[in-house]
Design a protein around this motif. Structure first.
Motif, PDB file in Angstrom:
ATOM      1  N   SER A   1      54.172-151.182 -21.718  1.00 14.73           N
ATOM      2  CA  SER A   1      53.363-151.034 -22.925  1.00 14.73           C
ATOM      3  C   SER A   1      51.996-150.409 -22.644  1.00 14.73           C
ATOM      4  O   SER A   1      51.402-149.805 -23.531  1.00 14.73           O
ATOM      5  N   SER A   2      51.473-150.537 -21.438  1.00 13.25           N
ATOM      6  CA  SER A   2      50.145-150.008 -21.132  1.00 13.25           C
ATOM      7  C   SER A   2      50.190-148.617 -20.517  1.00 13.25           C
ATOM      8  O   SER A   2      49.141-148.035 -20.236  1.00 13.25           O
ATOM      9  N   TYR A   3      51.365-148.088 -20.314  1.00 12.49           N
ATOM     10  CA  TYR A   3      51.516-146.848 -19.567  1.00 12.49           C
ATOM     11  C   TYR A   3      51.893-145.662 -20.445  1.00 12.49           C
ATOM     12  O   TYR A   3      52.523-145.821 -21.489  1.00 12.49           O
ATOM     13  N   ALA A   4      51.511-144.497 -19.985  1.00 10.63           N
ATOM     14  CA  ALA A   4      51.894-143.277 -20.684  1.00 10.63           C
ATOM     15  C   ALA A   4      53.363-142.977 -20.437  1.00 10.63           C
ATOM     16  O   ALA A   4      53.865-143.123 -19.323  1.00 10.63           O
ATOM     17  N   MET A   5      54.026-142.527 -21.496  1.00 10.29           N
ATOM     18  CA  MET A   5      55.427-142.144 -21.390  1.00 10.29           C
ATOM     19  C   MET A   5      55.604-140.774 -22.010  1.00 10.29           C
ATOM     20  O   MET A   5      54.911-140.425 -22.970  1.00 10.29           O
ATOM     21  N   GLY A   6      56.513-140.016 -21.447  1.00 11.93           N
ATOM     22  CA  GLY A   6      56.675-138.648 -21.923  1.00 11.93           C
ATOM     23  C   GLY A   6      58.120-138.222 -21.997  1.00 11.93           C
ATOM     24  O   GLY A   6      59.016-138.872 -21.457  1.00 11.93           O
TER      25      GLY A   6
ATOM     26  N   GLY B   1      48.524-145.238 -27.373  1.00 10.16           N
ATOM     27  CA  GLY B   1      49.228-144.747 -28.549  1.00 10.16           C
ATOM     28  C   GLY B   1      48.866-143.333 -28.987  1.00 10.16           C
ATOM     29  O   GLY B   1      49.386-142.840 -29.991  1.00 10.16           O
ATOM     30  N   THR B   2      47.987-142.665 -28.261  1.00 10.38           N
ATOM     31  CA  THR B   2      47.660-141.276 -28.594  1.00 10.38           C
ATOM     32  C   THR B   2      48.824-140.375 -28.211  1.00 10.38           C
ATOM     33  O   THR B   2      49.408-140.533 -27.148  1.00 10.38           O
ATOM     34  N   THR B   3      49.121-139.431 -29.091  1.00  9.09           N
ATOM     35  CA  THR B   3      50.278-138.561 -28.867  1.00  9.09           C
ATOM     36  C   THR B   3      49.852-137.130 -28.533  1.00  9.09           C
ATOM     37  O   THR B   3      48.787-136.666 -28.966  1.00  9.09           O
TER      38      THR B   3
ATOM     39  N   SER C   1      57.106-141.748 -30.476  1.00 12.90           N
ATOM     40  CA  SER C   1      56.601-143.066 -30.851  1.00 12.90           C
ATOM     41  C   SER C   1      57.104-144.074 -29.819  1.00 12.90           C
ATOM     42  O   SER C   1      57.970-143.764 -29.004  1.00 12.90           O
ATOM     43  N   ARG C   2      56.546-145.258 -29.883  1.00 17.58           N
ATOM     44  CA  ARG C   2      56.969-146.296 -28.943  1.00 17.58           C
ATOM     45  C   ARG C   2      57.020-147.639 -29.642  1.00 17.58           C
ATOM     46  O   ARG C   2      56.253-147.897 -30.578  1.00 17.58           O
TER      47      ARG C   2
ATOM     48  N   VAL D   1      49.982-145.184 -15.451  1.00 15.85           N
ATOM     49  CA  VAL D   1      48.589-145.280 -15.896  1.00 15.85           C
ATOM     50  C   VAL D   1      48.570-145.094 -17.404  1.00 15.85           C
ATOM     51  O   VAL D   1      49.561-144.713 -18.004  1.00 15.85           O
ATOM     52  N   VAL D   2      47.430-145.340 -18.013  1.00 17.66           N
ATOM     53  CA  VAL D   2      47.315-145.266 -19.471  1.00 17.66           C
ATOM     54  C   VAL D   2      47.327-143.824 -19.977  1.00 17.66           C
ATOM     55  O   VAL D   2      47.925-143.507 -20.996  1.00 17.66           O
ATOM     56  N   ALA D   3      46.652-142.940 -19.253  1.00 23.14           N
ATOM     57  CA  ALA D   3      46.420-141.585 -19.742  1.00 23.14           C
ATOM     58  C   ALA D   3      47.627-140.676 -19.568  1.00 23.14           C
ATOM     59  O   ALA D   3      48.377-140.784 -18.601  1.00 23.14           O
TER      60      ALA D   3
END
Length: 122
Positions: A29-34, A54-56, A69-70, A99-101
């Motif tokens: 939940s705290s990590y960036a996903m792509g 949550g920034t896309t 979305s997540r 990481v978050v970013a």
């Protein structure tokens, strides 16, 4: 850590598909996903990503047509793809950065799913 991508298939141009990527092994939940994609004979390219906050972010080629979305409760990230074009045909991969970013380079992502094939017919 495992990522399981699903939802690919064959669709006509102008149609829609929703890809899912379920993560297991830890909480993301705290990590960036792509999402990335790779068409035959081409390099893997960035499609969309969502930060831990949550920034896309989107590639120009899909902006306005795709939505990432997540659902943190389900440890799952989605890619809603609308107005599909034949040039969207590719194997789509989900990936996670620890990481978050967000970053848009494939080398910045630590874990990858197995890929799901999207074929858009004209």
């Amino acid at each position: 850590v495992q990522l399981q991508a699903s939802g690919g298939g064959l669709v006509q141009a102008g149609g829609s598909l929703r890809l899912s990527c379920a993560a297991s092994g830890r909480t993301f939940s705290s990590y960036a996903m792509g999402w990335f994609r790779q068409a035959p004979g081409k390099e893997r390219e960035f499609v969309a990503a969502i930060s831990g906050g949550g920034t896309t972010y989107y590639a120009d080629s899909v902006k306005g047509r795709f939505t990432i979305s997540r659902d943190n409760a389900k440890n799952t990230v989605y890619l809603q793809m609308n107005s599909l074009k034949p040039e969207d045909t590719a194997v789509y991969y989900c990936a996670v950065r620890m990481v978050v970013a967000v970053k848009v380079g494939a080398n910045d992502y630590a874990y990858w799913g197995q890929g799901t094939l999207v074929t858009v017919s004209s």
